[in-house]
Design an enzyme around this catalytic site. Structure first.
Site, PDB file in Angstrom:
ATOM      1  N   LYS A 140       0.825  -1.213   0.000  1.00  0.00           N
ATOM      2  CA  LYS A 140       0.000   0.000   0.000  1.00  0.00           C
ATOM      3  C   LYS A 140       0.857   1.261   0.000  1.00  0.00           C
ATOM      4  O   LYS A 140       0.491   2.257  -0.615  1.00  0.00           O
ATOM      5  CB  LYS A 140      -0.934   0.022   1.214  1.00  0.00           C
ATOM      6  N   LYS A 166     -12.553  -4.460  -5.832  1.00  0.00           N
ATOM      7  CA  LYS A 166     -13.156  -3.136  -6.029  1.00  0.00           C
ATOM      8  C   LYS A 166     -12.221  -2.214  -6.796  1.00  0.00           C
ATOM      9  O   LYS A 166     -12.645  -1.218  -7.366  1.00  0.00           O
ATOM     10  CB  LYS A 166     -13.585  -2.511  -4.701  1.00  0.00           C
ATOM     11  N   LYS A 196      -8.501 -11.817  -9.435  1.00  0.00           N
ATOM     12  CA  LYS A 196      -9.559 -11.836  -8.439  1.00  0.00           C
ATOM     13  C   LYS A 196     -10.517 -10.657  -8.667  1.00  0.00           C
ATOM     14  O   LYS A 196     -10.062  -9.560  -8.984  1.00  0.00           O
ATOM     15  CB  LYS A 196      -8.865 -11.670  -7.083  1.00  0.00           C
TER      16      LYS A 196
HETATM   17  P1  AMP Z   1     -11.561  -6.778   0.692  1.00  0.00           P
HETATM   18  O1  AMP Z   1     -12.707  -6.079   0.047  1.00  0.00           O
HETATM   19  O2  AMP Z   1     -10.471  -7.115  -0.274  1.00  0.00           O
HETATM   20  O3  AMP Z   1     -11.087  -6.099   1.953  1.00  0.00           O
HETATM   21  O4  AMP Z   1     -12.100  -8.215   1.151  1.00  0.00           O
HETATM   22  C1  AMP Z   1     -13.042  -8.424   2.156  1.00  0.00           C
HETATM   23  C2  AMP Z   1     -13.327  -9.907   2.259  1.00  0.00           C
HETATM   24  O5  AMP Z   1     -13.882 -10.423   1.030  1.00  0.00           O
HETATM   25  C3  AMP Z   1     -12.084 -10.750   2.545  1.00  0.00           C
HETATM   26  O6  AMP Z   1     -12.390 -11.718   3.527  1.00  0.00           O
HETATM   27  C4  AMP Z   1     -11.762 -11.429   1.228  1.00  0.00           C
HETATM   28  O7  AMP Z   1     -11.220 -12.697   1.400  1.00  0.00           O
HETATM   29  C5  AMP Z   1     -13.116 -11.521   0.534  1.00  0.00           C
HETATM   30  N1  AMP Z   1     -12.931 -11.367  -0.918  1.00  0.00           N
HETATM   31  C6  AMP Z   1     -12.540 -10.238  -1.561  1.00  0.00           C
HETATM   32  N2  AMP Z   1     -12.480 -10.425  -2.896  1.00  0.00           N
HETATM   33  C7  AMP Z   1     -12.850 -11.724  -3.121  1.00  0.00           C
HETATM   34  C8  AMP Z   1     -12.989 -12.522  -4.301  1.00  0.00           C
HETATM   35  N3  AMP Z   1     -12.772 -12.034  -5.524  1.00  0.00           N
HETATM   36  N4  AMP Z   1     -13.393 -13.805  -4.157  1.00  0.00           N
HETATM   37  C9  AMP Z   1     -13.636 -14.311  -2.923  1.00  0.00           C
HETATM   38  N5  AMP Z   1     -13.519 -13.610  -1.776  1.00  0.00           N
HETATM   39  C10 AMP Z   1     -13.129 -12.327  -1.854  1.00  0.00           C
END
Ligand code: AMP
Ligand code: TRP
Length: 336
Positions: A114, A200, A197
């Protein structure tokens, strides 16, 4: 028998959760509520480690809360609350800052990623101590289990190290938490770039399905998902990432196995698969979106639910913090 505690957290950094957040994290959180005494915290203190617009942060905090409730977090079973409403998070973080080494904190890969993105001169000290605040979030609630994504493994290791260090220096105070990293959960990929993956920060918004997208937009994004040209509906991440992602999404929602889907769609065209995936996704997220809108239309009620959650969380957090303050040698105050 009392249930073991569980804690997890999410940042209020977007106006909508995406399908990966929902299928990869939220569905599990909702399922775990019955077996654990769960605390779910919306980490606004973490959000400000990078610049935030104040009005947007406030709005996103409510929107995140509403989506979690709409997707199945039950405010009677679990405490859903906002981090800045429970002062002990910042207070314990300070104590933990003082038992963390500079080198130890400097090894956190998420910080390195980051701060590189923002340029290390503009990265804040808050971003550097982010994992220590996360350790405080966790340790206040004495949880046995912390369900997180794979990317959080290193932060959980630091949390365990800090808890062990505190316990051995000052006496048994913290439960040593276990990371629960659910391997079998669906990993959802970007519809336009199915090797990456879903995230956002996607390059192309067409690749990202948001829970708050209207149904027509969801259908359109799924229908224009990138596939391949051989026309065979088969799961193979290496050679057919697009089709595999569509099958994975269908299966995660419908519960139908990949092999059942492969059989059922044998000889059918990609259009037929996309059409059914679109139906399945819309049927899953439309009620969540509607319920979210309903919750957001009554912000006073939503704030009341969050206040209840904070009161519940605060009780345990204050208890843990009082023990920490005693152990560390702070003079007990007669007013607090
Ligand atoms: P984040 O928005 O990256 O902080 O992710 C929040 C939660 O969502 C975390 O527990 C991630 O493991 C899950 N997550 C985020 N992106 C994915 C994805 N593409 N597929 C599965 N789980 C996800
Ligand atoms: N760092 C976590 C993430 O980016 C969010 C988080 C903050 C968290 N505090 C937590 C997760 C405590 C689990 C437990 O996803």
């Amino acid at each position: 028998m009392t249930k073991p505690n569980l804690l997890s957290g999410m940042q209020p950094s977007a106006g909508s959760l995406h399908l990966g957040n929902y299928l990869g994290a939220l569905v599990n959180w909702a399922n775990m509520q019955d077996d654990f005494n769960a605390y779910y915290v919306i980490v606004d203190l973490h959000a400000i480690t990078v610049p935030q617009d104040p009005d947007e942060l406030r709005a996103n905090t409510r929107r995140t809360a509403a989506q979690y409730l709409a997707a199945g977090i039950d405010h009677e079973k679990s405490a859903l609350f906002v981090q800045s409403h429970v002062p002990a998070h910042a207070e314990l973080a300070w104590v933990l800052n003082c038992i963390t080494g500079m080198g130890e904190a400097g090894r956190m890969t998420q910080f390195k990623d980051k701060s590189q993105k923002s340029g290390s001169d503009s990265a804040s000290v808050g971003l550097f101590t982010y994992p220590i605040l996360q350790a405080a979030d966790i340790l206040l609630y004495q949880p046995k289990a912390v369900p997180v994504g794979e990317d959080q493994r290193q932060h959980l290791e630091l949390t365990r190290d800090l808890a062990t260090r505190f316990n051995s220096r000052f006496g048994d105070t913290f439960t040593i938490p276990e990371a629960v990293i659910l391997k079998e959960t669906a990993k959802i990929y970007d519809l336009q770039n199915p090797e990456a993956k879903m995230s956002k920060s996607a390059g192309d918004p067409k690749g990202l399905i948001n829970i708050m997208d209207d149904s027509a937009a969801v259908v359109k994004k799924i229908k224009s998902a990138v596939t391949d040209t051989d026309g065979i509906i088969q799961f193979d991440r290496e050679t057919k990432p697009g089709i595999s992602n569509l099958l994975g999404i269908h299966s995660a929602i419908s519960g139908e196995s990949i092999s059942e889907l492969e059989q059922r769609f044998e000889g059918a065209g990609y259009g037929a698969l996309k059409g059914e995936v679109a139906d399945v996704v819309v049927a899953a997220i439309e009620p969540i979106r509607n319920r979210t809108e309903e919750l957001l239309s009554d912000p006073a009620e939503l704030d009341r639910l969050l206040a209840n959650g904070a009161a519940r969380a605060n009780e345990l957090a204050e208890q843990t913090l009082a023990t920490v303050y005693d152990r560390i040698g702070f003079l007990r105050s007669t007013w607090r």
